[in-house]
Enzyme design. Structure first.
Site, mmCIF file in Angstrom:
data_model
loop_
_atom_site.group_PDB
_atom_site.id
_atom_site.type_symbol
_atom_site.label_atom_id
_atom_site.label_comp_id
_atom_site.label_asym_id
_atom_site.label_seq_id
_atom_site.Cartn_x
_atom_site.Cartn_y
_atom_site.Cartn_z
ATOM 1 N N GLU A 256 -6.027 -10.725 -1.609
ATOM 2 C CA GLU A 256 -6.819 -10.606 -0.370
ATOM 3 C C GLU A 256 -8.299 -10.541 -0.709
ATOM 4 O O GLU A 256 -9.022 -9.645 -0.277
ATOM 5 C CB GLU A 256 -6.404 -9.341 0.394
ATOM 6 C CG GLU A 256 -4.917 -9.250 0.648
ATOM 7 C CD GLU A 256 -4.498 -8.056 1.513
ATOM 8 O OE1 GLU A 256 -5.357 -7.400 2.125
ATOM 9 O OE2 GLU A 256 -3.287 -7.792 1.563
ATOM 10 N N GLU B 134 0.798 -1.242 0.000
ATOM 11 C CA GLU B 134 0.000 0.000 0.000
ATOM 12 C C GLU B 134 0.826 1.286 0.000
ATOM 13 O O GLU B 134 0.616 2.169 0.830
ATOM 14 C CB GLU B 134 -0.953 -0.001 1.201
ATOM 15 C CG GLU B 134 -1.848 -1.224 1.240
ATOM 16 C CD GLU B 134 -2.821 -1.250 2.419
ATOM 17 O OE1 GLU B 134 -2.649 -0.449 3.344
ATOM 18 O OE2 GLU B 134 -3.738 -2.078 2.411
HETATM 19 C C1 GLA Z 1 -4.855 -4.768 4.208
HETATM 20 C C2 GLA Z 1 -3.670 -5.604 4.594
HETATM 21 C C3 GLA Z 1 -4.093 -6.904 5.186
HETATM 22 C C4 GLA Z 1 -5.224 -6.742 6.144
HETATM 23 C C5 GLA Z 1 -6.348 -6.040 5.501
HETATM 24 C C6 GLA Z 1 -7.474 -5.999 6.479
HETATM 25 O O1 GLA Z 1 -5.431 -5.200 3.038
HETATM 26 O O2 GLA Z 1 -2.807 -5.866 3.531
HETATM 27 O O3 GLA Z 1 -3.023 -7.452 5.865
HETATM 28 O O4 GLA Z 1 -4.832 -6.023 7.284
HETATM 29 O O5 GLA Z 1 -5.888 -4.764 5.135
HETATM 30 O O6 GLA Z 1 -7.463 -7.102 7.325
#
Ligand code: GLA
Length: 372
Positions: free
Chosen positions: A261, A156
């Site tokens: 994710e 990020e």
């Molecule tokens: C981001 C992070 C993850 C997790 C999500 C929410 O996407 O990369 O590790 O913390 O937020 O759980």
């Protein structure tokens, strides 16, 4: 004689029923397309949720730790690393012959404040912060060298407008903190795959910003082995056009992609109510937590259709994708239940709270089979 014949046919019928009812395994269904996985938590790794653990083993061939390798968990104090949970995670992956992902080395969140400060609480100099980062990466990657196959090195780092996110890493080190992190990671385990991971990647400016960043790393001779598109999506975002446009931007880089994710919220957006405590207000509860007693069939079908259409795109582009990972195993595990408002009931994954496959699971299987 007669009763034993009856018994035998009953057994046969039961067996046939169980066999028919047996769910396919995603790792088999997608075997010639991409790896398929889930983020796992320490509760599961400790054997405290045996059904969930069994589901992970049966369904997936790659795992990511939801939390235990984040800085605050694995390196809580300057001179203290805590590897107990991370060791359990890696051992589980090895025992089950899975591709093991490390998540994550450099992030602005879930990173303690002390990381950026000296013993007097003053901001660290660039050199001191670089040294601290290098030590962290070398220690953690070194411990799991040759065992963790790929790492989210930086998480990020780009804003929706494509610029670099203003973080303490950027402040303390400068624009090259990302390049440095990749260099340190390459030194720590030359054979591990090194990834960049981010959310909102379907927003075109964001995607272009990430592509620019990856290109600038490549121009410096830094190899990036994969781009992680987090995939925290909803019933109406991204649109298929947005997703396809973003994939076209990334495809030009010739770097493998992954959905890292994935989850799809069915709940109304709560960004206006971030941090609200819904237990305090019946009105807010009704507005923000409409499915606390179960997901209506109509919504269940909507979610299934949504998963189906998204996977259709992923499967169409299977040559670009190396892996798809869900962020959690069953709905009850998901961070979506608690963010951006605590205590909601969401249904973002393929398995319900009893670990049973949902219609969304069937839709995903169907998307894979239609390609074949
Ligand atoms: C981001 C992070 C993850 C997790 C999500 C929410 O996407 O990369 O590790 O913390 O937020 O759980």
């Amino acid at each position: 004689m007669r009763s034993s014949g009856l018994y035998a046919s009953l057994l046969l019928v039961t067996f046939a029923f169980c066999f028919a009812a047996e769910q396919p395994a995603l790792k088999d269904v997608f075997a010639d397309q991409f790896l398929i996985g889930a983020a796992v938590n320490d509760h599961q790794m400790q054997g405290r949720a045996p059904e969930e653990t069994a589901l992970v083993v049966r369904q997936f061939n790659t795992i990511t730790p939801e939390n235990v390798l984040k800085w605050e968990a694995v390196h809580p104090q300057p001179d203290k690393y805590d590897f107990a949970a991370a060791d359990r995670f890696v051992e589980f992956g090895e025992k089950n012959d899975m591709f093991i992902v490390g998540h994550t080395l450099v992030w602005h969140s879930q990173t303690p404040r002390w990381v950026f400060e000296d013993a007097d609480g003053k901001p660290l100099t660039r050199d001191a912060l670089l040294a601290r980062l290098k030590d962290h990466i070398a220690t953690i990657m070194g411990r799991y060298k040759g065992r963790i196959g790929g790492w989210d090195v930086v998480n990020e780092a780009v804003e929706d407008d494509g610029s670099l996110r203003k973080t303490k890493w950027l402040d303390g080190i400068g624009d090259d903190y990302i390049a440095k992190a990749f260099e340190f990671a390459r030194q720590a385990d030359p054979d591990a795959k090194l990834y960049y991971n981010d959310y909102n990647m379907y927003k075109l400016e964001h995607a272009k910003g990430v592509a620019k960043l990856i290109r600038s790393l490549q121009e410096k001779g830094i190899r990036v082995d994969g781009i992680g598109i987090q995939g925290h999506w909803g019933l109406d975002y991204p649109s298929m056009d947005e997703l396809n446009a973003a994939l076209a931007v990334f495809a030009e880089l010739k770097v493998p992609l992954m959905i890292t994710e994935m989850d799809i919220t069915v709940l109304p957006s709560a960004s206006r109510n971030r941090g609200a405590d819904i237990s305090q207000s019946a009105e807010l509860r009704k507005e923000l937590n409409p499915y606390s007693d179960g997901l209506p069939e109509e919504m269940q079908q909507k979610l299934a259709a949504r998963y189906g259409e998204l996977f259709k795109v992923l499967v169409q582009h299977a040559d670009l994708f190396e892996r798809v990972t869900f962020w959690g195993v069953q709905d009850g595990n998901s961070w979506r239940n608690n963010w951006p408002v605590r205590g909601r009931t969401d249904y973002p994954l393929l398995f319900d709270r009893q670990c049973k496959p949902k219609p969304a699971f069937d839709a995903v299987v169907k998307a894979a089979q239609e390609r074949k």
